[in-house]
Design an enzyme around this catalytic site. Sequence first.
Site, PDB file in Angstrom:
ATOM      1  N   GLY A 226      22.559  58.362  68.239  1.00  0.00           N
ATOM      2  CA  GLY A 226      22.617  58.342  66.779  1.00  0.00           C
ATOM      3  C   GLY A 226      22.785  59.749  66.237  1.00  0.00           C
ATOM      4  O   GLY A 226      23.304  60.625  66.944  1.00  0.00           O
ATOM      5  N   SER A 227      22.358  59.952  65.021  1.00  0.00           N
ATOM      6  CA  SER A 227      22.608  61.237  64.365  1.00  0.00           C
ATOM      7  C   SER A 227      21.612  62.299  64.849  1.00  0.00           C
ATOM      8  O   SER A 227      20.538  61.974  65.370  1.00  0.00           O
ATOM      9  CB  SER A 227      22.493  61.061  62.856  1.00  0.00           C
ATOM     10  N   THR A 230      18.177  61.991  63.019  1.00  0.00           N
ATOM     11  CA  THR A 230      17.291  60.956  63.555  1.00  0.00           C
ATOM     12  C   THR A 230      16.825  61.331  64.955  1.00  0.00           C
ATOM     13  O   THR A 230      15.670  61.095  65.316  1.00  0.00           O
ATOM     14  CB  THR A 230      17.997  59.583  63.603  1.00  0.00           C
ATOM     15  N   GLY A 231      17.712  61.940  65.744  1.00  0.00           N
ATOM     16  CA  GLY A 231      17.347  62.351  67.106  1.00  0.00           C
ATOM     17  C   GLY A 231      16.147  63.283  67.102  1.00  0.00           C
ATOM     18  O   GLY A 231      15.261  63.175  67.962  1.00  0.00           O
ATOM     19  N   GLU A 248      21.601  61.129  72.692  1.00  0.00           N
ATOM     20  CA  GLU A 248      23.056  61.330  72.551  1.00  0.00           C
ATOM     21  C   GLU A 248      23.302  61.432  71.052  1.00  0.00           C
ATOM     22  O   GLU A 248      23.191  60.432  70.338  1.00  0.00           O
ATOM     23  CB  GLU A 248      23.817  60.128  73.117  1.00  0.00           C
ATOM     24  N   CYS A 282      31.595  59.868  67.867  1.00  0.00           N
ATOM     25  CA  CYS A 282      30.892  61.142  68.028  1.00  0.00           C
ATOM     26  C   CYS A 282      31.841  62.202  68.578  1.00  0.00           C
ATOM     27  O   CYS A 282      31.698  63.369  68.275  1.00  0.00           O
ATOM     28  CB  CYS A 282      29.681  60.946  68.926  1.00  0.00           C
TER      29      CYS A 282
HETATM   30  P1  NAD Z   1      21.395  56.868  63.005  1.00  0.00           P
HETATM   31  O1  NAD Z   1      20.721  58.060  63.579  1.00  0.00           O
HETATM   32  O2  NAD Z   1      21.314  56.628  61.559  1.00  0.00           O
HETATM   33  O3  NAD Z   1      20.862  55.521  63.688  1.00  0.00           O
HETATM   34  C1  NAD Z   1      20.916  55.313  65.084  1.00  0.00           C
HETATM   35  C2  NAD Z   1      19.879  54.279  65.462  1.00  0.00           C
HETATM   36  O4  NAD Z   1      18.575  54.821  65.225  1.00  0.00           O
HETATM   37  C3  NAD Z   1      19.929  52.970  64.673  1.00  0.00           C
HETATM   38  O5  NAD Z   1      19.644  51.904  65.549  1.00  0.00           O
HETATM   39  C4  NAD Z   1      18.801  53.147  63.655  1.00  0.00           C
HETATM   40  O6  NAD Z   1      18.269  51.924  63.212  1.00  0.00           O
HETATM   41  C5  NAD Z   1      17.781  53.916  64.474  1.00  0.00           C
HETATM   42  N1  NAD Z   1      16.832  54.723  63.713  1.00  0.00           N
HETATM   43  C6  NAD Z   1      16.955  55.203  62.460  1.00  0.00           C
HETATM   44  N2  NAD Z   1      15.864  55.954  62.140  1.00  0.00           N
HETATM   45  C7  NAD Z   1      15.053  55.933  63.213  1.00  0.00           C
HETATM   46  C8  NAD Z   1      13.796  56.547  63.525  1.00  0.00           C
HETATM   47  N3  NAD Z   1      13.145  57.316  62.641  1.00  0.00           N
HETATM   48  N4  NAD Z   1      13.244  56.321  64.735  1.00  0.00           N
HETATM   49  C9  NAD Z   1      13.875  55.574  65.657  1.00  0.00           C
HETATM   50  N5  NAD Z   1      15.068  54.970  65.428  1.00  0.00           N
HETATM   51  C10 NAD Z   1      15.658  55.161  64.228  1.00  0.00           C
HETATM   52  O7  NAD Z   1      22.895  56.999  63.524  1.00  0.00           O
HETATM   53  P2  NAD Z   1      24.129  56.057  63.148  1.00  0.00           P
HETATM   54  O8  NAD Z   1      24.457  56.377  61.728  1.00  0.00           O
HETATM   55  O9  NAD Z   1      23.865  54.665  63.573  1.00  0.00           O
HETATM   56  O10 NAD Z   1      25.255  56.630  64.112  1.00  0.00           O
HETATM   57  C11 NAD Z   1      26.102  57.676  63.748  1.00  0.00           C
HETATM   58  C12 NAD Z   1      25.702  58.984  64.405  1.00  0.00           C
HETATM   59  O11 NAD Z   1      25.553  58.786  65.801  1.00  0.00           O
HETATM   60  C13 NAD Z   1      26.738  60.079  64.262  1.00  0.00           C
HETATM   61  O12 NAD Z   1      26.106  61.306  64.007  1.00  0.00           O
HETATM   62  C14 NAD Z   1      27.406  60.125  65.628  1.00  0.00           C
HETATM   63  O13 NAD Z   1      28.022  61.335  65.950  1.00  0.00           O
HETATM   64  C15 NAD Z   1      26.260  59.797  66.507  1.00  0.00           C
HETATM   65  N6  NAD Z   1      26.744  59.240  67.776  1.00  0.00           N
HETATM   66  C16 NAD Z   1      26.548  59.963  68.917  1.00  0.00           C
HETATM   67  C17 NAD Z   1      27.040  59.503  70.131  1.00  0.00           C
HETATM   68  C18 NAD Z   1      26.807  60.239  71.403  1.00  0.00           C
HETATM   69  O14 NAD Z   1      26.877  59.627  72.451  1.00  0.00           O
HETATM   70  N7  NAD Z   1      26.516  61.526  71.410  1.00  0.00           N
HETATM   71  C19 NAD Z   1      27.735  58.288  70.163  1.00  0.00           C
HETATM   72  C20 NAD Z   1      27.911  57.577  68.983  1.00  0.00           C
HETATM   73  C21 NAD Z   1      27.400  58.063  67.792  1.00  0.00           C
END
Ligand code: NAD
Length: 481
Positions: A226-227, A230-231, A248, A282
């Site tokens: 994810g982002s 959030t990571g 990731e 990503c």
């Molecule tokens: P996001 O961080 O908003 O959400 C990702 C997941 O985390 C979702 O399932 C969400 O419900 C969950 N989440 C949200 N808040 C949380 C918390 N506090 N604790 C635990 N889980 C939580 O990301 P997104 O908008 O779904 O995805 C887009 C982002 O992901 C972009 O920044 C993109 O670059 C990145 N991404 C990275 C990769 C990689 O492999 N490096 C691949 C795809 C996407």
Amino acid sequence: MTAQFDIKSYPGNIINGKFVSTQATRHSIDPATGEALYEVPVASKDALDAAVGHARDAFKTWSKTSFGERAKLVLRWADAIEANKDELGKLLTTEQGKPIDLANTEVGLTVQWLRTFATLELKDEVLDDNEERTIYLTRVPIGVCGAIVPWNWPVLLGLGKVGPALLTGNTIIMKPSPFTPYCDLKLGELAMGIFPPGVFQVLSGDDSLGPWMTEHPGIDMITFTGSIETGKRVAASCAKTLKRYVLELGGNDAAIVCEDVDIPKCLPKITMMAFLNSGQICMCAKRIYVHEKIYDEFRDAMVEFTKNHVKTGGGFEPGVVVGPVQNAMQFKFVKDMYADVDKYGWTAALQGKARDDSKGYFIEPAIIDNPPDDSRIVVEEPFGPIVPLLKWSGEDEVIDRANGLKTGLGASVWAKDLERAERMARRLSAGSVWVNSHFDVAPNVPFGGHKESGIGVEWGIEGMKKFTNTTSLWVWKKVFA
Ligand code: NAD
């Protein structure tokens, strides 16, 4: 072939091999029409506790099975997914927005990924062996894992976590993004009759579920995509119980185009890598550095190519490359980025615009002509179909600029002179670097980010290892001889 599931029906979360309904339900939105899709469960804290309990029980026997037994079941699951690939592809386009060809590709890659993972066995290493003693490095599964999945590639990225976790002897609970719960629930449904109860469970929930998982004392590892923002929250939360984690995260990939390229040969791929999945990958090419000697020619050709070959529209329309942006929040973010063009006086080589006459989240591609290095479009990940072209003249200078951000997911160098390209590529700080390509991935090749783009890797043997603890096993042979 008739699908083995009904795409409109989501009777419950998949807990201990059964559907478990929830009091509350919710639905996501079809990004192409703005219409509500089907109702899905919303997991409560109690439901998570129950799933974790079952996963802990199941771990006791699953962790003792052989790699061969686990691989057999993973391969059966891959076959079940393949048998339902057409329905899954359509469902993926409906919930995620991506063009149907790309959705079918994602489902096909997922099958291929599972089949390759099923060949990646982690074997004991012998570190020392003499008459007195043998020392083994052996790898043991961590325990119960939680997979937290994003909305851009919910099928491939979801099972890219689940497959390796299961094959290394862990049990796992998958949480789809609330924006794209449908395919992930169906993948769980297809797995129900294959894996023993509690080994693989799927919980759909709202925004509370992710934080409950990262805090949960019964979960031993989180595998998260994810982002970056959030990571960081996930890492902080995991620290409280010292959970293992793999992150990731976001990227802002540089593609560096040298002056010796044949523009017609590389431009289509570079352009597609900028706009594929509406820029919501990503590892899209998000900053394209073009040598000053060919900059104008490259820019004009890219504008022409985009106008003629990068069609925007619904994912089921033939020939569409740019489907809708996936959700309202992201649509607003991307529109804001487009508004910055006027606000900061950047030059748009291709204007692009949101289609405000549609209920879907459509936005046409934009190409920004040499904006300043510190502008938002260069520094931030737009995750939409807008890309800056930037002029460069010296090798050291462009490498510094490419490496100058806190992200380091992917990067590419495009050049006829391979020696020079490889020399430049080796200086780029990113988890994946390509010469004359961008965004190549494979199930046997590790994938991860440098700097704020992540911690750890997924896929390949290195990715499998992340789902294990090492035990150094010392066997003294002569003590009682
Ligand atoms: P996001 O961080 O908003 O959400 C990702 C997941 O985390 C979702 O399932 C969400 O419900 C969950 N989440 C949200 N808040 C949380 C918390 N506090 N604790 C635990 N889980 C939580 O990301 P997104 O908008 O779904 O995805 C887009 C982002 O992901 C972009 O920044 C993109 O670059 C990145 N991404 C990275 C990769 C990689 O492999 N490096 C691949 C795809 C996407």
